[in-house]
Write an enzyme that holds these catalytic residues in place. Sequence first.
Site, PDB file in Angstrom:
ATOM      1  N   ASP A  70      -4.952  55.413 -34.492  1.00  0.00           N
ATOM      2  CA  ASP A  70      -6.235  56.118 -34.483  1.00  0.00           C
ATOM      3  C   ASP A  70      -7.236  55.465 -35.433  1.00  0.00           C
ATOM      4  O   ASP A  70      -8.439  55.426 -35.164  1.00  0.00           O
ATOM      5  CB  ASP A  70      -6.004  57.577 -34.867  1.00  0.00           C
ATOM      6  CG  ASP A  70      -7.003  58.518 -34.216  1.00  0.00           C
ATOM      7  OD1 ASP A  70      -7.926  58.028 -33.539  1.00  0.00           O
ATOM      8  OD2 ASP A  70      -6.866  59.736 -34.385  1.00  0.00           O
TER       9      ASP A  70
ATOM     10  N   ALA B  21     -12.723  59.592 -25.894  1.00  0.00           N
ATOM     11  CA  ALA B  21     -12.890  60.562 -24.816  1.00  0.00           C
ATOM     12  C   ALA B  21     -13.368  59.919 -23.518  1.00  0.00           C
ATOM     13  O   ALA B  21     -12.851  60.208 -22.436  1.00  0.00           O
ATOM     14  CB  ALA B  21     -13.865  61.647 -25.258  1.00  0.00           C
TER      15      ALA B  21
ATOM     16  N   GLY C   4      -4.072  60.818 -32.259  1.00  0.00           N
ATOM     17  CA  GLY C   4      -3.842  59.498 -31.685  1.00  0.00           C
ATOM     18  C   GLY C   4      -5.104  58.818 -31.207  1.00  0.00           C
ATOM     19  O   GLY C   4      -6.187  59.412 -31.162  1.00  0.00           O
TER      20      GLY C   4
ATOM     21  N   LYS D  34      -8.118  59.374 -41.095  1.00  0.00           N
ATOM     22  CA  LYS D  34      -8.547  58.121 -40.452  1.00  0.00           C
ATOM     23  C   LYS D  34     -10.067  58.080 -40.315  1.00  0.00           C
ATOM     24  O   LYS D  34     -10.669  56.992 -40.391  1.00  0.00           O
ATOM     25  CB  LYS D  34      -7.850  57.925 -39.106  1.00  0.00           C
ATOM     26  CG  LYS D  34      -8.010  59.056 -38.097  1.00  0.00           C
ATOM     27  CD  LYS D  34      -9.254  58.926 -37.221  1.00  0.00           C
ATOM     28  CE  LYS D  34      -9.328  60.085 -36.243  1.00  0.00           C
ATOM     29  NZ  LYS D  34     -10.550  60.033 -35.391  1.00  0.00           N
TER      30      LYS D  34
ATOM     31  N   ARG E 255     -19.241  57.556 -35.119  1.00  0.00           N
ATOM     32  CA  ARG E 255     -20.142  57.892 -36.215  1.00  0.00           C
ATOM     33  C   ARG E 255     -19.602  57.459 -37.568  1.00  0.00           C
ATOM     34  O   ARG E 255     -20.359  57.004 -38.434  1.00  0.00           O
ATOM     35  CB  ARG E 255     -20.407  59.402 -36.205  1.00  0.00           C
ATOM     36  CG  ARG E 255     -21.280  59.841 -35.026  1.00  0.00           C
ATOM     37  CD  ARG E 255     -21.216  61.324 -34.808  1.00  0.00           C
ATOM     38  NE  ARG E 255     -19.898  61.727 -34.315  1.00  0.00           N
ATOM     39  CZ  ARG E 255     -19.616  62.956 -33.870  1.00  0.00           C
ATOM     40  NH1 ARG E 255     -20.547  63.877 -33.858  1.00  0.00           N
ATOM     41  NH2 ARG E 255     -18.413  63.245 -33.442  1.00  0.00           N
TER      42      ARG E 255
END
Length: 360
Positions: A259, A150, A146, A201, A268
Site C-alpha cells: 500500500d 479505486a 492493501g 502508509k 493527495r
Amino acid sequence: MAEILILGAGVMGSALTVPAADNGHRITLAATPKDHAILKALESDAGAHPRLGAPISPAVRVVDAAAISPHEAQAADLVVVGVSTPGIPWAAAELARLRPTGTLALVTKGLVANPGSVPFTFADALPELVASHGVPVPRNLVGIGGPCIAREVAERRPSATIYGSANIAAARHAKELLEAPYYRVSVSEDAVGLEACAALKNFFAIGVSSMLSRHQRDGVSLKNPLAAAFQQALDEMAVLAEWLGGTRQTAYGLAGVGDLHVTVGGGRNSRLGKFLGEGMTVKEALTGPLAGETVEGVDVGRVLAPYLNTSEDGLDPAQFPLAAALTSAIVDGGELHYEAASSAQHLYRRVEASGTETAK
C-alpha cells in the site's frame, strides 16, 4: 445472490460495487450528506461518477442514506463503510440507527487520539463510537486494506487486497462476496495491524514522495535516496504498527509495503510530499494547491505528534527520524527538515525489525 449495502458513495465505496455486481449481488450505494453531487450525477447516469473516473453498473441502486431503513440494513449480508475520515462519526451514528447484523467492512483509514494511551485504529474506534450511541458493539468488523486504487478496481484492472478481522470467518465471508478474477483477496487475523498500516502508509508516503521530488537532477529522479527513504519508512511503520497493537510482519505484506508503494505513486498524500520536496511548507501546500482536500496522512501525523515529542510514552524520537521530521513539519506548518530525516546516518539506519541489523 447476496444483499450488499455500501454507506458512502466516494471513490472506493463506489469502486467496490463493480466486483460485487459482477458477482451477481444486489447492491445499494447509499450517499452521505457530503455526497450530494455524486448522488445527483449517478441518479442521472451510472457512468457519470464525478470522482471515480469509471462507470458503475446501472443495476446498482443509488439512494440517499437517510432513505435506508433498519429492516433493509439488517437484511444485508454485508455492510461496507466507505466514508472518508471526517465521515466516521456520521457512519457510527448511521450504524447505530440501522443496527446491521451481517458482516461489517471498513475502507476508511486513520488513527484516533486516545489521551493517556496509544491511539486507536479505526478497527477499535468505530465499534466504540457505535457503542457510544447505546447499541451493542459490532463484533464482526472487517478492515479492507492493501494496494488498491479505486479507479483501477472499477476498471477491472488486476488488483490484490487484504481483509483483516479478529473474526476470521467474517473476513472470509467478505472475501467470498467480493473477490473477482481481477480483484484478489487475502485474509488476515491482524485487523489492528492492517488498520495501523493503512493509516501509517498515508503518513509515510508524504515523506517518501518528498524525497522523490527533492532528489531531481537535470529532470532525472535519483533512485538511491528514494529507495533508502522507502526502507526507512517501512521499518518505522512496522514498529509503530506493533506499538498500536498489531504485528510487525503485517507491514511487510500487502497492507504495508504494497500500500505504501501505491500511495507514493499518486494521490493527495503523495502530492503533499511532492510540494514539500519542492520547498513549500506544509501550510503553504494545504492552503494553496491542496486547499479543501482531506490529506489523511496529515491527520495521522497530528495524532502521532505528542508521542514523538517525548520518549516517556514508549516512543524514542531518535528511533523514528522520518516520522519525527514529518510530525514536526505538520504541527508547525513548516518545511520538512531533511537534515533530520535524510542524512546517511538516518536513512541507512535500520529500525530494529524482523531481525535486521542496524548500520553503524
